[in-house]
Design a protein around this motif. Structure first.
Motif, PDB file in Angstrom:
ATOM      1  N   ALA A  73       0.833  -1.204   0.000  1.00 39.87           N
ATOM      2  CA  ALA A  73       0.000   0.000   0.000  1.00 39.87           C
ATOM      3  C   ALA A  73       0.868   1.254   0.000  1.00 39.87           C
ATOM      4  N   CYS A  74       1.940   1.240   0.774  1.00 39.60           N
ATOM      5  CA  CYS A  74       2.852   2.390   0.805  1.00 39.60           C
ATOM      6  C   CYS A  74       3.472   2.614  -0.572  1.00 39.60           C
ATOM      7  N   GLY A  75       3.956   1.534  -1.190  1.00 43.99           N
ATOM      8  CA  GLY A  75       4.538   1.651  -2.520  1.00 43.99           C
ATOM      9  C   GLY A  75       3.523   2.092  -3.556  1.00 43.99           C
ATOM     10  N   TYR A  76       2.297   1.580  -3.450  1.00 43.85           N
ATOM     11  CA  TYR A  76       1.227   1.955  -4.382  1.00 43.85           C
ATOM     12  C   TYR A  76       0.954   3.455  -4.314  1.00 43.85           C
ATOM     13  N   ALA A  98      -4.655   9.310  12.132  1.00 40.77           N
ATOM     14  CA  ALA A  98      -4.652  10.638  11.525  1.00 40.77           C
ATOM     15  C   ALA A  98      -4.273  10.616  10.050  1.00 40.77           C
ATOM     16  N   CYS A  99      -3.988   9.425   9.498  1.00 46.13           N
ATOM     17  CA  CYS A  99      -3.572   9.324   8.098  1.00 46.13           C
ATOM     18  C   CYS A  99      -4.783   8.994   7.220  1.00 46.13           C
ATOM     19  N   PRO A 100      -5.191   9.896   6.311  1.00 47.80           N
ATOM     20  CA  PRO A 100      -6.390   9.632   5.505  1.00 47.80           C
ATOM     21  C   PRO A 100      -6.141   8.718   4.311  1.00 47.80           C
ATOM     22  N   ASP A 101      -4.893   8.573   3.871  1.00 47.85           N
ATOM     23  CA  ASP A 101      -4.617   7.870   2.618  1.00 47.85           C
ATOM     24  C   ASP A 101      -4.605   6.349   2.763  1.00 47.85           C
TER      25      ASP A 101
END
Length: 443
Positions: free
Chosen positions: A360-363, A400-403
C-alpha cells in the motif's frame, strides 16, 4: 470442490482443519471429519472472531455490530495441504470470508491483501514478494515470569555468545531442522536458505519469491509448522519481535518488485537497465507512509523494543544500495531482479496485513509520484529516530492518516485500531517484574 474431494479421497484423509487467519495471525476455525466436510464444505463463524486481541478480548462494544452476524466461509482450493504432524491423515484449508450478499468481509486479513493486490492489477502490475523469517529457539518456558534461555543442542550444551552464520551452530539442531524441512516439503512451503542469525539460537529461513497472497499463506502456515516441530523436540520456537533483552530482535524482511502483466518484465527497470521512475516512486511512497503504518509492522508493545540502533534493526526509513543500516535496502542485483527490501517489520506481524501495508505504501508512492530522498551510503544509525515512539503514538499516527484507509479499507483500519487500542490498554494494566523489583520497597 471435486478436485478437493478427489485429493482427500486419494490421500485417505480422515479430518480437515478449516482455518481462518484472524487479525493477530492466529488460526481460527473448526476441525471436521472428512465426510462432513465433503457434504458441507462451507463454514459459518461470527465476524467478531476476526477482531480478537491477542489475549482473546474484543474492541469496545461501541465499535462492534452487537448482532454478531455470521460470515459465509469458502475454502480456497489453492491452500489445500497436509497437516504433516497429525497422527491421522489430516488436511488443512484456508478459507475466505464473505458476507451473506457475497462480498468479501473487509476486516479479514486475506481480504485486505486481495484489495491491495486488486489496485496493482488495475495498474497492470503484479507484485512479487520474498519474505525472510527470523525466529529464536528456546528451552521450554511454562512460567512467563521467568526469562527465556537457549535450548540444549545435540552436544548437551546450551548455545552461548554470538555465532552468526555458523554452520556448526545450526547443526546443533539438525534433527529439528530435518523435521521442519520435511514438514515444509509436505505442505509445499517453498522455503529456501537456512542460516544462523546474530542472536543466541536465532535462526532465519528465507522463502522463494512469488505471489504475495500465496506467500502470506505460506508464512502463516510456516509459523505454526516451526512451533509444532519445536514442541516435538522439547523446545519452543518463538516469533516474538524481541524475546530476550540482551539479544537482537527478529524481523520479517520483505523483498519487493513489480512485474508488468503484459510483458512479464520488472517495471522497476527501464529498457536500458537503469532504475525506473516507478522504482523511485515506490521507494518514495514507502519513505512517506511507513511511519504512518507502524501498527501493522510493529503490532505489539514488545515490537518496539526491537527497533533500536546497532542491533540489525532499522531506526529510519532512509534507503540505500546494499546498506543494512537503513530501513529500505536495495540489494545488488541484475536489472531484471531489481527489488526493494523493507527491513522494518518484525516477525510478529500478521503476514497478510504486513504485506498489504508495505505494498500500500509503494502503491501510494506510484500513483502520487512521490520522489524519495537521496540514497544513503553511510551509517544511517547516526540519524534521529524516524518512527513513532511506542504503540500509543503509532496508533495516533495511523488514525490521523487519511490515505492508508483508502487503500487498505476504511472499515478494516478502524477495526484494527479498535482492536489494538483494547490490546494496549490490557497491557498497560499489567504490573511488570521491573516495577516490583525497583519500586516496591524503594520509592
Amino acid at each position: 470442490m471435486n478436485q478437493i474431494n478427489d485429493w482427500l479421497r486419494e490421500h485417505r484423509i480422515t479430518e480437515v482443519e478449516c482455518i481462518v487467519p484472524d487479525m493477530t495471525g492466529v488460526a481460527r476455525g473448526k476441525i471436521v471429519p472428512k465426510d462432513k466436510f465433503v457434504s458441507d464444505p462451507e463454514m459459518r463463524l461470527p465476524e467478531a472472531v476476526l477482531i480478537q486481541t491477542v489475549t482473546g478480548d474484543y474492541p469496545d462494544d461501541s465499535m462492534l455490530d452487537l448482532t454478531d452476524p455470521d460470515m459465509v466461509l469458502t475454502p480456497d482450493p489453492n491452500s489445500l495441504r497436509f497437516v504433516p504432524w497429525a497422527v491421522d491423515p489430516t488436511a488443512q484449508l484456508i478459507y475466505d470470508c464473505y458476507r451473506a450478499d457475497g462480498t468479501l468481509v473487509d476486516v479479514a486479513p486475506r481480504s485486505v491483501l486481495k484489495r491491495v493486490l486488486g489496485l496493482f492489477d488495475e495498474l497492470g502490475f503484479e507484485p512479487v514478494l520474498a519474505p525472510e523469517m527470523e525466529f529464536y529457539l528456546m528451552s521450554p518456558n511454562p512460567d512467563p515470569d521467568i526469562p527465556l534461555s537457549a535450548p540444549i543442542g545435540r552436544t548437551g550444551r546450551a548455545e552461548f555468545g554470538r555465532r552468526s552464520y555458523s554452520i556448526d551452530a545450526v547443526n546443533e539442531f539438525d534433527p529439528l531442522f530435518e523435521d521442519i524441512y520435511d514438514y515444509c516439503h509436505a505442505q509445499n512451503l517453498e522455503v529456501d536458505t537456512l542460516i544462523h542469525e546474530i542472536g543466541t539460537a536465532q535462526m532465519e529461513i528465507n522463502f522463494l519469491h512469488g505471489n504475495p497472497l500465496d506467500l502470506a499463506d505460506q508464512v502463516f502456515l510456516f509459523k505454526r509448522t516451526v512451533r509444532e516441530a519445536a514442541f516435538r523436540h522439547n523446545m519452543y520456537a518463538t516469533f516474538m519481535a524481541k524475546p530476550m533483552e540482551n539479544e537482537p530482535g527478529s524481523a520479517m524482511h520483505m523483498h519487493q518488485s513489480l512485474i508488468d502483466k503484459n510483458t512479464g518484465k520488472n517495471v522497476f527497470t527501464n529498457e536500458d537497465g537503469s532504475p525506473s521512475d516507478i522504482f523511485f516512486h515506490f521507494i518514495g511512497g514507502m519513505q512517506h507512509y511507513i511511519p504512518e503504518v507502524m501498527p501493522f509492522f510493529a503490532p505489539y508493545v514488545n515490537s518496539f523494543r526491537r527497533l533500536s540502533p546497532y542491533t540489525a534493526a532499522p531506526t529510519n526509513v532512509e534507503w540505500g544500495y546494499d546498506n543494512r543500516t537503513v530501513g529500505l535496502r536495495v540489494p545488488h542485483s541484475s536489472p531484471a531482479a531489481r527489488r526493494v527490501e523493507n527491513r522494518v517489520p518484525g516477525v510478529d506481524v500478521n503476514p497478510y496485513i504486513a504485506m498489504a501495508a508495505t505494498l500500500a505504501c509503494g502503491y501510494l508512492g506510484i500513483v502520487n509520484k512521490i520522489k524519495p530522498r537521496e540514497p544513503m551510503s553511510t551509517d544511517a544509525y547516526e540519524l534521529p529516530f524516524q518512527f513513532p515512539h511506542g504503540a500509543e503514538e503509532s496508533l495516533k499516527r495511523l488514525a490521523a492518516c487519511p490515505d492508508i484507509p483508502e487503500v487498505m479499507g476504511p472499515h478494516f483500519v478502524k477495526m484494527y485500531l479498535g482492536m489494538k487500542e483494547k490490546e494496549f490498554s490490557e497491557y498497560f494494566r499489567v504490573i511488570s517484574p521491573w516495577e516490583r523489583k525497583f519500586l516496591l520497597l524503594h520509592v
